[in-house]
Design an enzyme around this catalytic site. Structure first.
Site, PDB file in Angstrom:
ATOM      1  N   ARG A  48     105.348  26.081 -34.246  1.00 28.06           N
ATOM      2  CA  ARG A  48     103.915  26.118 -34.557  1.00 28.06           C
ATOM      3  C   ARG A  48     103.184  24.907 -33.991  1.00 28.06           C
ATOM      4  O   ARG A  48     102.035  25.002 -33.570  1.00 28.06           O
ATOM      5  CB  ARG A  48     103.705  26.207 -36.079  1.00 28.06           C
ATOM      6  CG  ARG A  48     102.242  26.105 -36.511  1.00 28.06           C
ATOM      7  CD  ARG A  48     102.028  26.539 -37.952  1.00 28.06           C
ATOM      8  NE  ARG A  48     103.015  25.987 -38.862  1.00 28.06           N
ATOM      9  CZ  ARG A  48     102.958  24.749 -39.368  1.00 28.06           C
ATOM     10  NH1 ARG A  48     101.982  23.926 -39.035  1.00 28.06           N
ATOM     11  NH2 ARG A  48     103.886  24.332 -40.209  1.00 28.06           N
ATOM     12  N   TYR A 101      80.259  40.981 -28.640  1.00 31.18           N
ATOM     13  CA  TYR A 101      81.393  41.777 -29.100  1.00 31.18           C
ATOM     14  C   TYR A 101      81.312  41.929 -30.624  1.00 31.18           C
ATOM     15  O   TYR A 101      81.081  40.961 -31.347  1.00 31.18           O
ATOM     16  CB  TYR A 101      82.683  41.095 -28.677  1.00 31.18           C
ATOM     17  CG  TYR A 101      83.927  41.611 -29.343  1.00 31.18           C
ATOM     18  CD1 TYR A 101      84.233  42.972 -29.324  1.00 31.18           C
ATOM     19  CD2 TYR A 101      84.798  40.749 -29.987  1.00 31.18           C
ATOM     20  CE1 TYR A 101      85.371  43.456 -29.950  1.00 31.18           C
ATOM     21  CE2 TYR A 101      85.947  41.219 -30.603  1.00 31.18           C
ATOM     22  CZ  TYR A 101      86.232  42.570 -30.583  1.00 31.18           C
ATOM     23  OH  TYR A 101      87.352  43.038 -31.206  1.00 31.18           O
ATOM     24  N   ASP A 173      81.712  32.946 -23.994  1.00 34.03           N
ATOM     25  CA  ASP A 173      82.809  33.912 -23.979  1.00 34.03           C
ATOM     26  C   ASP A 173      82.890  34.463 -22.556  1.00 34.03           C
ATOM     27  O   ASP A 173      82.010  35.204 -22.109  1.00 34.03           O
ATOM     28  CB  ASP A 173      82.535  35.027 -24.993  1.00 34.03           C
ATOM     29  CG  ASP A 173      83.688  36.019 -25.098  1.00 34.03           C
ATOM     30  OD1 ASP A 173      84.482  36.126 -24.142  1.00 34.03           O
ATOM     31  OD2 ASP A 173      83.786  36.705 -26.133  1.00 34.03           O
ATOM     32  N   LYS A 198      92.785  40.619 -22.376  1.00 31.29           N
ATOM     33  CA  LYS A 198      92.055  41.437 -21.417  1.00 31.29           C
ATOM     34  C   LYS A 198      92.438  41.088 -19.973  1.00 31.29           C
ATOM     35  O   LYS A 198      93.590  41.229 -19.593  1.00 31.29           O
ATOM     36  CB  LYS A 198      90.554  41.293 -21.680  1.00 31.29           C
ATOM     37  CG  LYS A 198      90.150  41.460 -23.154  1.00 31.29           C
ATOM     38  CD  LYS A 198      90.603  42.765 -23.776  1.00 31.29           C
ATOM     39  CE  LYS A 198      89.959  43.069 -25.126  1.00 31.29           C
ATOM     40  NZ  LYS A 198      90.271  42.121 -26.201  1.00 31.29           N
TER      41      LYS A 198
END
Length: 384
Positions: A48, A101, A173, A198
Site C-alpha cells: 500500500r 462526467y 480531467d 480509458k
C-alpha cells in the site's frame, strides 16, 4: 527532453538488472523483507505504501504529462476523491463544467457535499459565467476538455489564468484527450487527472486512475492520502497500464483518424440532428481544440433526429460498435449516456439530452465502422 513516443516506451522502464529482461517484472507481492527493523530495501515495506511496479507507472505518467509528481490509483474516481480530499475542507466550494462526467458530479454532490463541500456547475466556455460562479470560499476550478459526452472544449490557458487570478487550484480531467494529444500542465493547469482505464490503458482490461502535478506541497498531501486511504493500483493493474501506454501515441493517431472520418460521414446524415466532434470546423470549440490539442481524439456523440427512441434503437442496433460502458479501448463501443454513464445526473442541470448516443471509435478498419453505423441508421426508419 526526449520525444513523447520515446518517453512512452522508456520512462521508468529500465531493464531488470538481475536478468537483463527488457520488460521490468511485476512485483506481485503484498510485503517486503526488511534487513533488520526499519532496514528497508529500496524504501519498500508494504504494497500500500509503495511497490516497484506502481512506481514505474507513476514515473511514466509524470513523464508523459510533463509533471514532477504522479500518483496511481485503483480507479479514476479514487484518484479524483483523493485529490479533492487533499484540496478541500468543509465550507469550501468547487466550480465545474455543466457537462462533466456523471461520476465526478456524483462524487461531489452525493459524497463530498455531505462533508460540507459545495459546488456550482457552469458553462466553462463562458468566462463571464465562470467568473460569476467564483465565491470567496471557492478553492477548485474543475475543467474537463473535451467534455463527456457533449465534447465541449474549454480554453485551458484562459481558464488557468482566470483561476489563478482568484487563487484557485485549476484541475483538468484529460481522460478524453490523453497526454498524447493534450498537456494541460504546459497550458497553465495545476493538476491533471485521468481515468487510466480509458485511452491510457487502451485495451479494456484494466481499471485505474491518476493524479499528476508539479506543486511539491500538494503532492505531499496527495501522496499521504494515497497511502493513508489506500485506494492504490495493484501491481498487475499498474503493469497492464504501462503495457498499454507503450502504444498510446500510435493508438491515439488512429483513433483520431477513424473518428474524423466517421464524423465527416455522419454530419450530413438525415437521421442525425447533430454531430458533436471537435474535429469538425463547425464545432463551436474547433479553433480552441486545434490550438491546444495535437489531434481531436476518438470520441463522438450524436444527437438523433428521431428523438430518444431513435437513440435507444441505434445504441442497441449496431454490431461492431458494442453496447457497453467505458471508452478508449481498441474496440469500438456505443453507449446511451442518459441511462448509462450519466444516469446519476438525470433531472439535474447536467442531464444529457435523451436523443444523444456516444461513440468510442476504435481501431477497426474505418470502412467497416462506417458500414456498421450506416446499416444501423438505415434500420431506424423501420424500427422507430
Amino acid at each position: 527532453m526526449t520525444g513523447f513516443s520515446t518517453r512512452a516506451i522508456h520512462a521508468g522502464q529500465e531493464f531488470d538488472p538481475t536478468t537483463g529482461a527488457v520488460i521490468p517484472p511485476i512485483y506481485q507481492t503484498s510485503t517486503f523483507v526488511q534487513d533488520g527493523i526499519g532496514g528497508l530495501r529500496g524504501g519498500y515495506e508494504y504494497n500500500r505504501s509503495a511497490n516497484p511496479t506502481r512506481d514505474s507507472l507513476q514515473t511514466l505518467l509524470a513523464a508523459l504529462e510533463g509533471g514532477a509528481h504522479a500518483y496511481s490509483f485503483a480507479s479514476g474516481l479514487a484518484a479524483e476523491d483523493t485529490l479533492l480530499r487533499a484540496l478541500l475542507a468543509p465550507g469550501d466550494h468547487v466550480v465545474l463544467g455543466n457537462d462533466v462526467y456523471g461520476g465526478t458530479y456524483r462524487l461531489l454532490d452525493r459524497v463530498l457535499r455531505a462533508w460540507g463541500v459545495d459546488l456550482s456547475a457552469v458553462e466553462m466556455s463562458d468566462a463571464d459565467a465562470v467568473r460569476a460562479a467564483i465565491r470567496p470560499e471557492t478553492k477548485v476550478l474543475w475543467v474537463e476538455t473535451p467534455s463527456n459526452p457533449l465534447m465541449k472544449i474549454t480554453d485551458i490557458a484562459a481558464l488557468a489564468e482566470l483561476g489563478h487570478a482568484t487563487g484557485l487550484t485549476v484541475v483538468v480531467d484529460n481522460t478524453f484527450a490523453s497526454p498524447a494529444l493534450q498537456n494541460p500542465l504546459s497550458l497553465g493547469a495545476d493538476v491533471v487527472v485521468h481515468s487510466t482505464t480509458k485511452y491510457i490503458g487502451g485495451h479494456s482490461d484494466v481499471l485505474g486512475g491518476a493524479v499528476i502535478l508539479d506543486d511539491d506541497a500538494l503532492a505531499e498531501r496527495v501522496g499521504f492520502l494515497q497511502f493513508a486511504v489506500g485506494a492504490v493500483s495493484a501491481p498487475m493493474d499498474a503493469w497492464l497500464t504501462v503495457r498499454g501506454i507503450k502504444t498510446l501515441p500510435v493508438r491515439m493517431h488512429q483513433h483520431s483518424a477513424n473518428a474524423q472520418a466517421i464524423a465527416e460521414r455522419l454530419v450530413e446524415h438525415p437521421a442525425v440532428e447533430r454531430v458533436y466532434y471537435p474535429g469538425l470546423p463547425q464545432h463551436p470549440g474547433h479553433e480552441i481544440a486545434a490550438r491546444q490539442m495535437s489531434g481531436f481524439g476518438g470520441m463522438i456523440s450524436l444527437a438523433l433526429a428521431g428523438g430518444p427512441q431513435a437513440a435507444r434503437v441505434l445504441a442497441e442496433g449496431t454490431e461492431l460498435f458494442q453496447l457497453a460502458e467505458s471508452l478508449g479501448g481498441v474496440e469500438s463501443l456505443i453507449g446511451y449516456p442518459d441511462a448509462m454513464t450519466h444516469a446519476s445526473v438525470r433531472g439535474t442541470a447536467l442531464a444529457v439530452p435523451e436523443n444523444v448516443v456516444r461513440l468510442s471509435v476504435g481501431l477497426e478498419d474505418v470502412d467497416d465502422l462506417v458500414a456498421d453505423l450506416d446499416a444501423a441508421l438505415a434500420r431506424l426508419a423501420v424500427r422507430v
